[in-house]
Motif scaffolding. Structure first.
Motif, short mmCIF file in Angstrom:
data_model
loop_
_atom_site.label_atom_id
_atom_site.label_comp_id
_atom_site.label_asym_id
_atom_site.label_seq_id
_atom_site.Cartn_x
_atom_site.Cartn_y
_atom_site.Cartn_z
N SER A 1 0.85 -1.18 0.00
CA SER A 1 0.00 0.00 0.00
C SER A 1 0.89 1.23 0.00
N TRP A 2 0.54 2.19 -0.78
CA TRP A 2 1.36 3.40 -0.93
C TRP A 2 0.70 4.60 -0.24
N ALA A 3 -0.61 4.52 -0.11
CA ALA A 3 -1.32 5.64 0.49
C ALA A 3 -2.50 5.14 1.31
N MET A 4 -2.94 5.97 2.20
CA MET A 4 -4.08 5.66 3.05
C MET A 4 -5.11 6.77 2.95
N GLY A 5 -6.34 6.38 3.09
CA GLY A 5 -7.41 7.38 3.04
C GLY A 5 -8.38 7.20 4.19
N TRP A 6 -9.04 8.29 4.52
CA TRP A 6 -10.13 8.27 5.50
C TRP A 6 -11.40 8.69 4.77
N ALA B 1 -6.60 12.04 2.87
CA ALA B 1 -5.70 11.00 2.37
C ALA B 1 -4.27 11.42 2.63
N ILE B 2 -3.41 10.42 2.76
CA ILE B 2 -1.99 10.69 2.99
C ILE B 2 -1.17 9.55 2.41
N SER B 3 -0.02 9.90 1.84
CA SER B 3 0.91 8.86 1.41
C SER B 3 1.69 8.39 2.63
N TRP B 4 2.19 7.18 2.58
CA TRP B 4 2.91 6.65 3.73
C TRP B 4 4.16 7.47 4.05
N ASN B 5 4.75 8.10 3.05
CA ASN B 5 5.93 8.94 3.34
C ASN B 5 5.55 10.33 3.82
N TYR C 1 -14.14 5.36 8.13
CA TYR C 1 -13.43 4.22 7.61
C TYR C 1 -12.04 4.62 7.15
N CYS C 2 -11.08 3.73 7.34
CA CYS C 2 -9.77 3.92 6.71
C CYS C 2 -9.63 2.91 5.59
N ALA C 3 -8.82 3.26 4.63
CA ALA C 3 -8.64 2.42 3.46
C ALA C 3 -7.21 2.58 2.94
N SER C 4 -6.74 1.57 2.25
CA SER C 4 -5.38 1.62 1.69
C SER C 4 -5.44 1.51 0.18
N ALA C 5 -4.45 2.11 -0.45
CA ALA C 5 -4.36 2.11 -1.92
C ALA C 5 -2.94 1.79 -2.34
N ILE C 6 -2.83 1.09 -3.46
CA ILE C 6 -1.50 0.76 -3.98
C ILE C 6 -0.84 2.01 -4.54
N ASN C 7 -1.63 2.85 -5.16
CA ASN C 7 -1.13 4.11 -5.73
C ASN C 7 -1.87 5.27 -5.08
N SER D 1 -4.47 7.76 -4.60
CA SER D 1 -5.83 7.80 -5.12
C SER D 1 -6.61 9.01 -4.66
N GLY D 2 -6.04 9.77 -3.72
CA GLY D 2 -6.72 10.98 -3.27
C GLY D 2 -8.12 10.70 -2.77
N SER D 3 -9.10 11.38 -3.37
CA SER D 3 -10.48 11.24 -2.96
C SER D 3 -11.24 10.19 -3.77
N TYR D 4 -10.56 9.51 -4.67
CA TYR D 4 -11.19 8.54 -5.57
C TYR D 4 -11.34 7.20 -4.86
N SER D 5 -12.50 6.93 -4.30
CA SER D 5 -12.68 5.75 -3.46
C SER D 5 -12.45 4.42 -4.19
N PRO D 6 -12.79 4.29 -5.48
CA PRO D 6 -12.49 3.01 -6.15
C PRO D 6 -11.01 2.68 -6.21
N GLY D 7 -10.17 3.68 -5.99
CA GLY D 7 -8.74 3.43 -6.02
C GLY D 7 -8.22 2.74 -4.77
N TYR D 8 -9.06 2.65 -3.75
CA TYR D 8 -8.65 2.02 -2.49
C TYR D 8 -9.11 0.56 -2.52
N ASN D 9 -8.20 -0.33 -2.29
CA ASN D 9 -8.52 -1.75 -2.46
C ASN D 9 -8.70 -2.50 -1.14
N HIS D 10 -8.38 -1.90 -0.02
CA HIS D 10 -8.65 -2.53 1.27
C HIS D 10 -9.31 -1.51 2.19
N TRP D 11 -10.29 -1.99 2.95
CA TRP D 11 -11.06 -1.11 3.82
C TRP D 11 -11.14 -1.71 5.22
#
Length: 122
Positions: free
Chosen positions: A30-35, A49-53, A94-100, A102-112
Motif C-alpha cells: 500500500s502506498w497511500a491511506m485514506g479516511w 488521504a496521505i501517502s505513507w511517506n 473508515y480507513c482504506a489503503s491504496a496501492i497508488n 488515489s486521493g479522494s477517488y474511493s475506487p482506487g482504495y482496495n482494502h477497507w
C-alpha cells in the motif's frame, strides 16, 4: 492488508478526537491511506488521504483547517486528528489503503477497515 480503525466515540461540538488506523499484513503493497466517512442516511464521502511517506496529503473542503492526517510508517498506523468537531461530522469513519495515490477517488482504495463511529453532540 488488514486495517483496523479505532478511536471513535461521543464528543461535544467544538471538541477533538483522534482516530487511528492500524495496518497489518502486506502493508508494503500500500502506498497511500485514506479516511472516508458515512454520515447517517448518506453515502460514503472522502475525508482525507496521505501517502505513507507523508509527502502527499489531501483534505475534503469541509474538514480543511480542522482535521489533520499523519502516518507512522514504522508503526504502520495512520492517524486522523479531528478538531473543532461539528454535529455534521457525525458518521462512521473508515480507513482504506491504496496501492497508488488515489486521493479522494474511493475506487482506487482496495482494502477497507470496518469503521469506527464518531458522534458529535450539539
Amino acid at each position: 492488508v488488514q486495517l483496523q480503525a479505532y478511536g471513535g466515540g461521543v464528543v461535544q461540538a467544538g471538541g477533538s478526537l483522534r482516530l487511528s488506523c492500524a495496518a497489518s499484513g502486506r502493508t508494503f503493497r500500500s502506498w497511500a491511506m485514506g479516511w472516508f466517512r458515512q454520515p447517517p442516511g448518506r453515502e460514503r464521502e472522502f475525508v482525507a488521504a496521505i501517502s505513507w511517506n507523508g509527502r502527499q496529503t489531501l483534505f475534503a473542503d469541509d474538514v480543511t483547517g480542522r482535521f489533520t492526517v499523519s502516518a507512522d510508517s514504522d508503526e504502520n498506523t495512520v492517524y486522523l486528528q479531528m478538531n473543532r468537531l461539528k454535529p455534521e461530522d457525525t458518521a462512521i469513519y473508515y480507513c482504506a489503503s491504496a496501492i497508488n495515490w488515489s486521493g479522494s477517488y474511493s475506487p482506487g482504495y482496495n482494502h477497507w477497515g470496518q469503521g469506527t463511529l464518531v458522534t458529535v453532540s450539539s
